[in-house]
Design a protein around this motif. Structure first.
Motif, mmCIF file in Angstrom:
data_model
loop_
_atom_site.group_PDB
_atom_site.id
_atom_site.type_symbol
_atom_site.label_atom_id
_atom_site.label_comp_id
_atom_site.label_asym_id
_atom_site.label_seq_id
_atom_site.Cartn_x
_atom_site.Cartn_y
_atom_site.Cartn_z
ATOM 1 N N ASN A 227 33.727 6.375 42.709
ATOM 2 C CA ASN A 227 33.887 5.117 41.987
ATOM 3 C C ASN A 227 34.305 3.961 42.874
ATOM 4 O O ASN A 227 35.120 4.125 43.782
ATOM 5 N N ARG A 228 33.782 2.790 42.543
ATOM 6 C CA ARG A 228 34.256 1.552 43.154
ATOM 7 C C ARG A 228 35.117 0.770 42.161
ATOM 8 O O ARG A 228 35.435 -0.398 42.388
ATOM 9 N N GLY B 65 30.805 8.983 39.481
ATOM 10 C CA GLY B 65 30.552 7.619 39.944
ATOM 11 C C GLY B 65 29.326 7.049 39.256
ATOM 12 O O GLY B 65 28.946 7.466 38.163
ATOM 13 N N SER B 66 28.691 6.081 39.903
ATOM 14 C CA SER B 66 27.480 5.469 39.356
ATOM 15 C C SER B 66 26.253 6.055 40.048
ATOM 16 O O SER B 66 26.353 6.771 41.045
ATOM 17 N N ARG B 67 25.074 5.736 39.515
ATOM 18 C CA ARG B 67 23.822 6.190 40.140
ATOM 19 C C ARG B 67 23.710 5.674 41.566
ATOM 20 O O ARG B 67 23.300 6.400 42.479
ATOM 21 N N LEU B 68 24.064 4.399 41.769
ATOM 22 C CA LEU B 68 23.946 3.806 43.098
ATOM 23 C C LEU B 68 24.923 4.460 44.071
ATOM 24 O O LEU B 68 24.600 4.682 45.239
ATOM 25 N N GLU B 69 26.133 4.745 43.598
ATOM 26 C CA GLU B 69 27.116 5.401 44.466
ATOM 27 C C GLU B 69 26.665 6.816 44.818
ATOM 28 O O GLU B 69 26.844 7.271 45.953
ATOM 29 N N TYR B 70 26.060 7.498 43.869
ATOM 30 C CA TYR B 70 25.530 8.834 44.165
ATOM 31 C C TYR B 70 24.452 8.748 45.245
ATOM 32 O O TYR B 70 24.395 9.583 46.156
ATOM 33 N N ILE C 96 39.173 14.093 45.192
ATOM 34 C CA ILE C 96 38.833 13.784 46.583
ATOM 35 C C ILE C 96 38.018 12.498 46.607
ATOM 36 O O ILE C 96 37.009 12.397 45.907
ATOM 37 N N PRO C 97 38.420 11.490 47.388
ATOM 38 C CA PRO C 97 37.597 10.275 47.490
ATOM 39 C C PRO C 97 36.341 10.550 48.310
ATOM 40 O O PRO C 97 36.403 11.168 49.378
ATOM 41 N N ALA C 98 35.200 10.105 47.818
ATOM 42 C CA ALA C 98 33.935 10.358 48.510
ATOM 43 C C ALA C 98 33.918 9.759 49.911
ATOM 44 O O ALA C 98 33.222 10.264 50.804
ATOM 45 N N LYS C 99 34.710 8.703 50.135
ATOM 46 C CA LYS C 99 34.674 8.023 51.433
ATOM 47 C C LYS C 99 35.041 8.943 52.588
ATOM 48 O O LYS C 99 34.647 8.688 53.731
ATOM 49 N N VAL C 100 35.784 10.039 52.339
ATOM 50 C CA VAL C 100 36.168 10.913 53.448
ATOM 51 C C VAL C 100 34.950 11.561 54.095
ATOM 52 O O VAL C 100 34.984 11.938 55.266
ATOM 53 N N ASN D 271 28.918 6.831 35.261
ATOM 54 C CA ASN D 271 29.642 5.822 34.485
ATOM 55 C C ASN D 271 28.728 5.078 33.518
ATOM 56 O O ASN D 271 29.172 4.583 32.482
ATOM 57 N N GLU D 272 27.431 4.989 33.864
ATOM 58 C CA GLU D 272 26.507 4.257 33.010
ATOM 59 C C GLU D 272 26.124 5.081 31.775
ATOM 60 O O GLU D 272 26.367 6.287 31.704
ATOM 61 N N GLU D 273 25.507 4.418 30.823
ATOM 62 C CA GLU D 273 24.985 5.106 29.650
ATOM 63 C C GLU D 273 23.970 6.155 30.087
ATOM 64 O O GLU D 273 23.141 5.910 30.973
ATOM 65 N N ALA D 274 24.042 7.321 29.487
ATOM 66 C CA ALA D 274 23.204 8.449 29.914
ATOM 67 C C ALA D 274 21.717 8.097 29.799
ATOM 68 O O ALA D 274 21.236 7.723 28.733
#
Length: 305
Positions: free
Chosen positions: A69-70, A9-14, A91-95, A38-41
């Motif tokens: 991911n969103r 996912g993204s940094r914010l999602e993490y 596995i979706p993180a939302k669970v 997902n962003e540039e390293a």
């Protein structure tokens, strides 16, 4: 058994989910092998977890990929196809945000391959919420109560009958026509399908996935006589979601009459309330523990009215 996972996912999602994952690490349920951003390293490690590129998934061994991911599901699915990662490993993180989430119960549900037989969209919403494959043809459609009870009464007979076209129906909410099909004298309303050919193709494909060793039969109920007939069906694992007070076994009662909130929000479409409870995320309270229910545990009800 501890499972090896990779987060994606993204940094914010993490940031949103990291504490949920930390709990499972401390309980020795998971080992986080890496984090795909997902962003540039910009970092090589975050919270001691190695950061890798999505292309590096090809060279990593893991049990599950936890999807934070969103992005649009179609985009995620395409990337997974390119990387040859099966959906069964995603596995979706939302669970993790389920109010009574339990990793071992969740993995047991996934690996138990439950087939949900339902008379409206509750089954589909439950599968989607848990990020599980549709192991049932009763998805994105509905069956009228009398027809559904007749089907359940001779389940193997009807489920093995060939599907045939009957007529066009009309979905008032969606403002569109849809195909109505038959299994002998049982009508199936494919109200989320564009035509009979598409509905029949998907029905037959999902019908072949039914796991008869692990069925959950669900029905939404709003009449006492219907509830009695459902309770009498010889399925060992079933649940009726009812707007009628009942002491019958396997019936979960939702008091609607006199409930201003439910009546004002859902009106005559009270079955939509059951669907909203099944959704994740959702703005409705989870009055039952879905993981306990799907694992055949008897204490799945969370509330007493």
């Amino acid at each position: 058994m501890m499972k090896k996972v990779i987060l994606w996912g993204s940094r914010l999602e993490y940031d949103i989910y990291c504490k949920f994952f930390e709990v499972e690490v401390l309980k020795s349920n998971i080992k986080i092998e890496a984090l795909v951003l997902n962003e540039e390293a910009m970092f090589s490690f975050i919270d001691g977890i190695e950061v890798i590129g999505v292309e590096d998934l090809l060279n990593r061994q893991f049990d599950y990929l936890i999807n934070m991911n969103r992005q649009e599901p179609q985009t995620v699915r395409r990337i997974l196809e390119l990387l040859k990662i099966p959906l069964e490993k995603v596995i979706p993180a939302k669970v993790f945000r389920l109010p009574a989430f339990d990793w071992e119960r969740y993995i047991k549900v996934r690996e138990g391959k439950v087939s949900i037989i339902a008379n409206h969209c509750w089954g589909g919403y439950t599968y989607n919420s848990l990020g599980m494959q549709f192991l049932s043809p009763f998805i994105n459609m509905f069956v009228a109560p009398d027809d559904y009870l007749r089907l359940l009464g001779r389940f193997e007979y009807y489920i093995n009958a060939p599907l045939h076209y009957l007529r066009e129906g009309y979905e008032e909410t969606l403002k569109k026509s849809y195909p109505v099909a038959g299994l002998e004298d049982v009508e199936l309303h494919f109200n989320h399908y564009p035509d009979f050919e598409t509905a029949a193709s998907i029905w037959n494909k999902r019908k072949d996935r039914i796991n008869r060793e692990n069925l959950l039969v669900q029905m939404s109920l709003d009449h006492e006589e219907t509830a009695e007939k459902f309770a009498a069906l010889p399925f060992s694992h079933k649940i009726g979601l009812s707007t009628i007070a009942s002491n019958l076994p396997d019936i979960l009662y939702f008091p609607v009459e006199g409930n201003d909130y439910l009546e004002n929000r859902y009106g005559k479409n009270i079955f939509n309330f059951f669907n909203h409870v099944a959704m994740l995320p959702s703005d409705e309270f989870k009055c039952y523990d879905i993981l306990k229910l799907l694992n055949h545990e008897s204490d799945y009800v969370r509330v007493i009215y």
